[in-house]
Design a protein around this motif. Structure first.
Motif, PDB file in Angstrom:
ATOM      1  N   ARG A 196      23.220  33.135  78.871  1.00 26.96           N
ATOM      2  CA  ARG A 196      23.228  32.839  77.413  1.00 26.96           C
ATOM      3  C   ARG A 196      24.218  33.177  76.620  1.00 26.96           C
ATOM      4  O   ARG A 196      24.582  34.589  76.388  1.00 26.96           O
ATOM      5  N   GLY A 223      28.391  37.285  75.617  1.00 26.08           N
ATOM      6  CA  GLY A 223      27.517  36.872  76.516  1.00 26.08           C
ATOM      7  C   GLY A 223      27.852  36.365  78.003  1.00 26.08           C
ATOM      8  O   GLY A 223      27.156  36.224  78.582  1.00 26.08           O
ATOM      9  N   ASN A 255      22.003  27.157  82.471  1.00 26.49           N
ATOM     10  CA  ASN A 255      21.252  27.241  83.828  1.00 26.49           C
ATOM     11  C   ASN A 255      21.675  26.502  84.894  1.00 26.49           C
ATOM     12  O   ASN A 255      22.492  25.688  84.601  1.00 26.49           O
ATOM     13  N   GLN A 277      22.506  28.221  76.034  1.00 28.28           N
ATOM     14  CA  GLN A 277      21.708  28.514  77.418  1.00 28.28           C
ATOM     15  C   GLN A 277      22.328  27.892  78.461  1.00 28.28           C
ATOM     16  O   GLN A 277      22.165  26.427  78.545  1.00 28.28           O
ATOM     17  N   SER A 308      26.072  33.658  73.120  1.00 31.69           N
ATOM     18  CA  SER A 308      25.827  33.684  71.649  1.00 31.69           C
ATOM     19  C   SER A 308      27.351  33.765  70.878  1.00 31.69           C
ATOM     20  O   SER A 308      28.364  34.113  71.245  1.00 31.69           O
ATOM     21  N   SER A 345      21.820  25.598  70.767  1.00 32.08           N
ATOM     22  CA  SER A 345      20.550  25.690  69.822  1.00 32.08           C
ATOM     23  C   SER A 345      21.475  26.523  68.625  1.00 32.08           C
ATOM     24  O   SER A 345      22.325  27.344  68.952  1.00 32.08           O
ATOM     25  N   PHE A 375      22.578  22.674  80.370  1.00 30.35           N
ATOM     26  CA  PHE A 375      23.020  23.512  79.248  1.00 30.35           C
ATOM     27  C   PHE A 375      22.191  23.138  78.215  1.00 30.35           C
ATOM     28  O   PHE A 375      22.001  22.017  77.858  1.00 30.35           O
ATOM     29  N   THR A 376      21.820  23.883  77.364  1.00 29.23           N
ATOM     30  CA  THR A 376      21.019  23.576  75.898  1.00 29.23           C
ATOM     31  C   THR A 376      21.881  24.467  74.862  1.00 29.23           C
ATOM     32  O   THR A 376      21.944  25.599  74.752  1.00 29.23           O
ATOM     33  N   TYR A 423      23.593  29.338  69.980  1.00 25.96           N
ATOM     34  CA  TYR A 423      23.413  29.650  71.282  1.00 25.96           C
ATOM     35  C   TYR A 423      23.881  28.565  72.471  1.00 25.96           C
ATOM     36  O   TYR A 423      23.881  27.435  72.243  1.00 25.96           O
ATOM     37  N   SER A 438      21.748  32.021  85.547  1.00 29.00           N
ATOM     38  CA  SER A 438      21.677  31.531  84.350  1.00 29.00           C
ATOM     39  C   SER A 438      22.579  32.713  83.329  1.00 29.00           C
ATOM     40  O   SER A 438      22.671  33.860  83.764  1.00 29.00           O
TER      41      SER A 438
END
Length: 124
Positions: A18, A7, A83, A81, A20, A70, A67-68, A79, A16
């Motif tokens: 993401r 990714g 931004n 994410q 993986s 999950s 950042f997130t 993941y 952004s």
């Protein structure tokens, strides 16, 4: 456990991406998972982590709010994410697994398994 990160890419500041990380094996849900990064000439640093069933997350101060992390245990995937990316986010990003799944460790020596890394480059 084998980890495969993907990714990464080149993105402009403010954009952004993401990331993986897909894990092999049937015990993925038992592992805490984290992302680390290493910029040129710098030591590898903790970015964010998530406990085995996603109940707890932790982030480095430098990425909080942008950042997130999950996970989807049914897909053996974690993941990240990202931004509002900044040039200082440029690094190789690694996913890592820790079999003590109830704790998010920030020290890299606590992680038994590592992915191969994916390059993220943020242009100004």
């Amino acid at each position: 456990v084998q980890l495969q990160a993907s990714g990464g890419g080149l993105v402009q500041a403010g954009g952004s991406l993401r990331l993986s990380c897909v894990a092999s094996g049937r015990t993925f849900s038992a592992y805490a998972m984290s992302w680390f990064r290493q910029a040129p000439g710098k030591e590898r640093e903790f970015v964010g982590g998530i406990t085995s069933y996603g109940g707890r997350t932790a982030y480095a101060d430098s990425v909080k709010g942008r950042f997130t992390i999950s996970r989807d245990n049914a897909k053996n995937t974690v993941y990240l994410q990202m931004n509002s990316l900044k040039p200082e986010d440029t690094a190789v990003y690694y996913c890592a697994a820790n079999r003590f799944g109830t704790i998010v460790e920030i020290a890299e020596e606590k992680y038994e398994y590592w992915g191969q890394g994916t390059q993220v480059t943020v242009s100004s």
